[in-house]
Design an enzyme around this catalytic site. Structure first.
Site, short mmCIF file in Angstrom:
data_model
loop_
_atom_site.label_atom_id
_atom_site.label_comp_id
_atom_site.label_asym_id
_atom_site.label_seq_id
_atom_site.Cartn_x
_atom_site.Cartn_y
_atom_site.Cartn_z
N GLU A 163 28.72 -16.63 27.57
CA GLU A 163 29.68 -17.74 27.40
C GLU A 163 29.76 -18.69 28.60
OE1 GLU A 163 33.37 -15.95 26.20
OE2 GLU A 163 32.45 -14.95 24.49
N ASN A 205 24.07 -15.04 25.85
CA ASN A 205 24.92 -14.83 24.68
C ASN A 205 26.08 -15.83 24.68
OD1 ASN A 205 25.60 -13.02 22.40
ND2 ASN A 205 27.40 -12.46 23.61
N HIS A 242 31.03 -15.84 15.44
CA HIS A 242 32.40 -15.61 14.96
C HIS A 242 32.75 -16.80 14.06
CE1 HIS A 242 33.15 -12.25 17.64
NE2 HIS A 242 32.73 -12.97 18.66
N GLU A 271 27.78 -10.77 17.39
CA GLU A 271 29.20 -10.44 17.25
C GLU A 271 29.73 -10.95 15.92
OE1 GLU A 271 31.49 -11.63 20.70
OE2 GLU A 271 29.86 -11.10 22.07
N ASP A 273 31.44 -11.89 12.65
CA ASP A 273 32.59 -11.67 11.76
C ASP A 273 32.87 -13.00 11.07
OD1 ASP A 273 33.85 -12.97 13.94
OD2 ASP A 273 34.89 -11.15 14.57
O1 9MR Z 1 36.75 -7.67 21.02
C1 9MR Z 1 37.05 -7.80 22.39
C2 9MR Z 1 38.53 -7.60 22.61
O2 9MR Z 1 38.86 -6.22 22.38
C3 9MR Z 1 38.92 -7.97 24.03
O3 9MR Z 1 40.32 -7.93 24.15
C4 9MR Z 1 38.41 -9.35 24.33
C5 9MR Z 1 38.75 -9.73 25.75
O4 9MR Z 1 38.11 -10.87 26.20
O5 9MR Z 1 37.01 -9.41 24.16
C6 9MR Z 1 36.66 -9.18 22.83
O6 9MR Z 1 35.26 -9.33 22.67
C7 9MR Z 1 34.75 -10.64 22.95
C8 9MR Z 1 33.35 -10.47 23.46
O7 9MR Z 1 33.35 -9.62 24.58
C9 9MR Z 1 32.74 -11.81 23.82
N1 9MR Z 1 32.80 -12.73 22.73
C10 9MR Z 1 34.10 -12.88 22.11
C11 9MR Z 1 34.65 -11.53 21.70
C12 9MR Z 1 35.96 -11.68 20.95
O8 9MR Z 1 36.95 -12.20 21.79
#
Ligand code: 9MR
Length: 460
Positions: A163, A205, A242, A271, A273
């Site tokens: 990101e 990513n 997402h 990722e 969804d």
């Molecule tokens: O699913 C993850 C969630 O449990 C955490 O609280 C969050 C914190 O930043 O991160 C989520 O996963 C993220 C992933 O690491 C990167 N892309 C976005 C995902 C959803 O927020």
């Protein structure tokens, strides 16, 4: 690195191969398991892909959760446990317990692991959040080196950087403490990761990079093109995907995947969804991946709706009670119905000169082998792709003459005789059967200089 579709692990294959084969850093399997057609992982494996999920370590004691995990998936991403705040909570003190638990759960059951993530502006430990400048750059590189070294041989692909691009119309980098250490922080992270784990595929990513017309997508595309042109070691791009009402699936998604693949990188859906879990949208995503030869696989961001970071959007394949949703059926059907392109991907002319010349298609009963090399000072990793001719293979032998001074130190997904001079490689239990026109891969690491390798292949 030139690489192609992944033959994802099947549990039946792993049972045959034994735990030792799991040391392979890139496990590439071709055998169709007994469960083919009935689970996501097995059906994806039949198409040379993997099907994965994010896993939260604390849920591994929930048997309803692990029943689905163990049955359906053959790739795992730690949802939070490999992030910087989890793995280096105090500077220089590394903590791998929670991540190791997930890795061990996965690999002992024949699943592979994606590493997520080595460098990110978010979820940094407190000590890092307050750092800047060269001290932060050094701390980041040390983190990348230490974590990638710890998981060396256990992680098939790393989200090295996550990101790093800005939302909106700029198409440029996101401001962050890491970005302020200098624009080269991303390539520095990739070089450190390659040095620490030469066998892992190294991915960039990001999210909201699905729509080909978006400035952010183009910004990432331009970075990857530049990295390939300059020899920065990048192997793959992860599309988080997402999808929701603000950022919906769009029909040019396939164009996005294929356009990145044409740069000479693999692409992975990392990722996934979808708000509301539309069956037809899930089907489209699977079909888009299957349509792109270098789309290695799909990971959904959680198992049941109740496991989702956006639970209220019910975006996943299983209901909160663990039952399969219509989206599940659509994904499974798309995996089973899909055809995959068999033509080899085309690398751009900017690829390193170590890429092999195009090999003519083999005749009936024969096979060809091509090799891609990642060379660094004093050593290299070679990934060898074995492709069946117009008949299926039930076993293969590859011969590679190494130049003097080159010595194999480590290998995966093949049996070896010889580690210098003429080396012979034969299939292991799980990758000897290769369908007509299909491929499998193995690899090795060596000291010395590869030069230009010319593998030959024969059926056995
Ligand atoms: O699913 C993850 C969630 O449990 C955490 O609280 C969050 C914190 O930043 O991160 C989520 O996963 C993220 C992933 O690491 C990167 N892309 C976005 C995902 C959803 O927020």
């Amino acid at each position: 690195m030139r690489s192609t579709r992944w033959k994802a692990a099947s549990r039946a294959a792993i049972a045959l191969a034994g735990a030792g084969a799991l040391a392979a850093s890139m496990a590439l399997f071709a055998t169709a398991p007994a469960s083919a057609g009935t689970t996501l992982g097995a059906s994806a494996a039949e198409k040379g892909r993997y099907f994965g999920t994010a896993v939260a370590g604390f849920k591994l004691s929930d048997s309803a959760y692990t029943t689905i995990l163990n049955r359906e998936f053959n790739m795992v991403t730690a949802e939070n446990e490999m992030k910087m705040n989890a793995t280096e909570p105090q500077q220089g003190q590394f903590s791998y317990g929670a991540a190791d638990q997930i890795v061990n759960h996965a690999r002992s059951r024949g699943m592979s692991v994606r590493g997520h993530t080595l460098a990110w502006h978010s979820q940094q430990p407190g000590w890092m959040e307050s750092m800047s400048g060269s001290a932060l750059r050094q701390a980041m590189l040390n983190h990348v080196t230490q974590v990638a070294t710890h998981f060396r041989g256990q992680v098939v692909a790393w989200d090295v950087v996550n990101e790093a691009f800005a939302d909106g119309s700029s198409g440029g980098r996101r401001d962050s403490n890491l970005q302020r250490t200098g624009n080269d922080w991303i390539e520095a992270a990739f070089r450190a990761a390659r040095a620490a784990d030469p066998g892992a595929k190294l991915c960039y990513n990001d999210y909201n990079t699905d729509n080909w017309t978006h400035a952010k997508t183009q910004g990432v595309y331009n970075m990857v093109r530049d990295f390939k042109a300059r020899g920065v070691p990048i192997d793959c791009v992860g599309f988080q995907s997402h999808f929701n009402n603000e950022s919906p699936y769009v029909s040019n998604y396939r164009t996005t995947l294929s356009s990145f693949a044409a740069l000479g990188v693999d692409v992975q859906i990392t990722e996934l969804d979808i708000q509301g879990a539309s069956a037809s949208t899930y089907r489209s995503v699977v079909e888009d991946c299957l349509a792109v030869a270098r789309c290695n696989g799909i990971t959904v961001w959680g198992i049941r709706d109740s496991d989702s970071w956006r639970a209220s959007q019910t975006p996943l394949l299983f209901n909160s009670n663990g039952s399969k949703k219509p989206a599940y059926d659509a994904v499974l059907a798309a995996l089973n119905n899909g055809t995959t392109p068999t033509d080899p991907p085309t690398d751009p002319p900017t690829d390193p000169p170590t890429d092999p010349p195009t090999t003519p298609p083999p005749g009936p009963g024969g096979c060809t082998a091509t090799v891609s090399v990642n060379q660094w000072t004093g050593g290299f990793v070679a990934n060898v792709r074995v492709t069946a001719g117009s008949s299926a293979l039930s076993g293969w032998t590859v011969t590679i003459a190494l130049p003097s001074g080159a010595t194999v130190t480590n290998a995966w997904s093949a049996n070896r005789s010889g580690n210098t001079g003429t080396t012979n490689w034969t299939n292991v239990a799980y990758n000897g059967q290769v369908g007509a026109g299909q491929s499998t891969e193995y690899g090795f690491q060596a000291n010395g200089t590869a030069g230009s390798l010319s593998p030959t292949c024969s059926a056995r």
